[in-house]
Design an enzyme around this catalytic site. Structure first.
Site, PDB file in Angstrom:
ATOM      1  CE  LYS A  90      -5.858 195.655  56.751  1.00  0.00           C
ATOM      2  NZ  LYS A  90      -5.668 193.820  55.989  1.00  0.00           N
ATOM      3  NE  ARG A  91       0.509 188.162  62.056  1.00  0.00           N
ATOM      4  CZ  ARG A  91      -0.827 188.007  62.477  1.00  0.00           C
ATOM      5  NH1 ARG A  91      -1.186 188.877  63.835  1.00  0.00           N
ATOM      6  NH2 ARG A  91      -1.183 186.505  63.109  1.00  0.00           N
TER       7      ARG A  91
END
Length: 267
Positions: A90-91
């Site tokens: 979930k960068r």
């Protein structure tokens, strides 16, 4: 290409199930097992019944187990090469920092796909999507109870935020045709809306099992006409199905088979 690899695995194993690999120190201590042997046993027990594995990077980082994360991805690719690996990270960041996150996912860890956060705009997706053979899984309508605080807000264009993300991901950001979306099983109405907006784009579906998502409602809302288009993720319900060193792998396999069969009954 990741999407072709994914769909090949779905056909080969007749499965839409993705097993999340979320190692929890307390759970492993209760089982009396070490991390890497546990991971490899879970992978070996379930690999014939899944379309993907999804290690969650935060669980590994909290255990200072980045080495084991690298090792389990390598193990999957060497021993179960038809099953792709989605790094759940979930960068979300800009410019050169996003470049480094993309290098982390695709060059350091050699993942086949990575989850990303689009909150900072479409230019933050490009550092990942330029890896044409990799998958980029964009958060759209997440499964958590509080997701609507932002994702369901109505924007000036009349769409909700999640609808805008879905449209931009499918129409504006998907130059290399390697984007997917995250849509929670806990919101089948929104899932149906997103499916209408994005056509055949594959969707990663968390929220089945421990979070209460319903399999039948999820498939009715999101399945494509070809019986694919969904990656249905389950972590705790599979990897912690067993409670003893002698049964955790067999219990994980059975839980995975049960979920696969339940899904296939509605396909």
């Amino acid at each position: 290409m990741f999407i072709q690899q994914l769909e090949h695995a779905q056909d080969k194993n007749q499965s839409l199930v993705c097993v999340g690999l979320d190692p929890n120190a307390e759970k492993l201590s209760e089982l009396g097992v070490d991390l890497l042997p546990w991971l490899t046993a879970i992978v070996d027990a379930t690999a014939a019944h899944v379309c993907a594995f999804k290690p969650q990077i935060a669980y590994f980082a909290a255990l200072k187990a980045e080495t084991e994360l690298t090792q389990i991805i390598q193990y999957i690719q060497q021993n179960h090469p038809t099953v792709p690996v989605i790094l759940d990270a979930k960068r979300g960041d800009i410019g050169s920092t996003a470049d480094q996150y993309a290098a982390e996912a695709f060059q350091r860890y050699q993942a086949d796909a990575v989850t990303v956060n689009p909150y900072m705009g479409g230019d933050t997706i490009e550092p990942y999507s330029k890896f044409k053979d990799k998958g980029v899984v964009v958060l759209c309508k997440t499964s958590n109870a509080g997701s609507g605080e932002l994702q369901n807000l109505t924007l000036a264009n009349g769409d909700t935020l999640f609808q805008t993300v879905a449209k931009k991901a499918s129409q504006d950001w998907n130059h290399n045709h390697n984007l997917l979306l995250v849509v929670g099983a806990t919101y089948p109405n929104e899932l149906a809306t997103i499916r209408q907006l994005v056509g055949d784009m594959p969707l990663l579906i968390p929220g089945i099992g421990a979070q209460g998502g319903d399999v039948e409602a999820t498939l009715k809302a999101g399945l494509r006409t070809d019986g694919k288009g969904l990656i249905i993720s389950s972590s705790r319900g599979i990897i912690y199905a067993g409670d003893k060193p002698e049964n955790y792998a067999a219990k994980a396999e059975q839980a995975c088979i049960d979920l696969k069969n339940t899904i296939n009954a509605f396909r």
